[in-house]
Design a protein around this motif. Structure first.
Motif: not given
Length: 243
Positions: A120-132, A135-138
């Protein structure tokens, strides 16, 4: 906290509704009863707080993911060393599952959780700039995150009026008649509808704490319940038994 309950089948096992001595669910409270029940909990604990330790939305998200099928106290012990080593998504992704594992070996399902937190940390970096994401779906697209975890993050980190139903709230909703339902989602929807709007944001905390410390699974401590007069549980316990 426990997201496993959100994956239960349509007809939940009897154990989630109570013991053989108690009815599967209590008679549904009236709207007035439900409002009074929640108001009583609110007055007894005006400033409820989560029991998980966190410092930002990312550490909150990780703590909730780690709390599945284990206690908040055990998670807090693990994150005492994990969060200083990895306070954000970049640091957590750099640790990876192998680096996360030594910090969380004493909590349940630690191997799967280490992999999920790293992913999930890696996905946050790749998709959300490292931020939580707010958005529920995200949130629910992240490894290890289900509806309950998303609700906690949206509520605590972003101030949204969500209702996160864990095993304690699921049991309490059925036992008391506050929000009977066969699934966590049914209980969640009923609670959102029946809770006074101005109390909805904090209602999750009042209910989970009440279920954890008073309306316990094996033997509810009804004699300590500040909302007892509005509860429809038939077999109220009048007092503690001698040891």
């Amino acid at each position: 906290m426990d997201d496993a309950v959100s994956r239960l089948p349509r007809k939940a096992p009897p154990a989630l509704h109570g013991t053989a001595r108690e009815p599967r669910r209590a008679r549904r409270m009236s709207a007035a009863q439900a409002a009074s029940f929640i108001q009583a909990l609110a007055e007894a604990n005006p400033e409820p707080k989560p029991e998980l330790n966190y410092s930002n939305p990312f550490t909150l998200l990780v703590a909730v993911v780690l709390s599945a099928q284990t206690t908040d106290a055990a998670v807090n012990k693990a994150t005492e060393t994990l969060f200083p080593a990895a306070p954000d998504a970049a640091a957590m992704a750099a640790l990876g599952a192998e680096g996360i594992a030594p910090h969380i070996r004493r909590i349940g399902l630690w191997q799967a959780k280490a992999k999920n937190v790293a992913a999930l940390a890696q996905m946050l970096l790749e998709r959300h700039g490292g931020q939580v994401p707010r958005d529920r779906e995200a949130l629910e697209a992240l490894p290890g995150v289900g509806r309950k975890t998303a609700n906690v993050v949206l509520n605590v980190a972003f101030g949204e009026n969500t209702m996160a139903v864990d095993t304690h709230i699921f049991r309490l909703g059925n036992r008391t008649g506050l929000a009977p339902g066969d699934t966590p989602r049914e209980v969640e929807d009923a609670l959102v509808k029946r809770c006074p709007p101005e109390l909805l944001r904090d209602a999750h905390h009042w209910l989970i704490l009440h279920g954890r410390y008073v309306c316990k699974a094996r033997r509810p401590e009804c004699w300590r319940c500040v909302a007892r007069e509005w509860c429809n549980y038939r077999d109220k316990v009048s007092g503690p038994t001698a040891a």
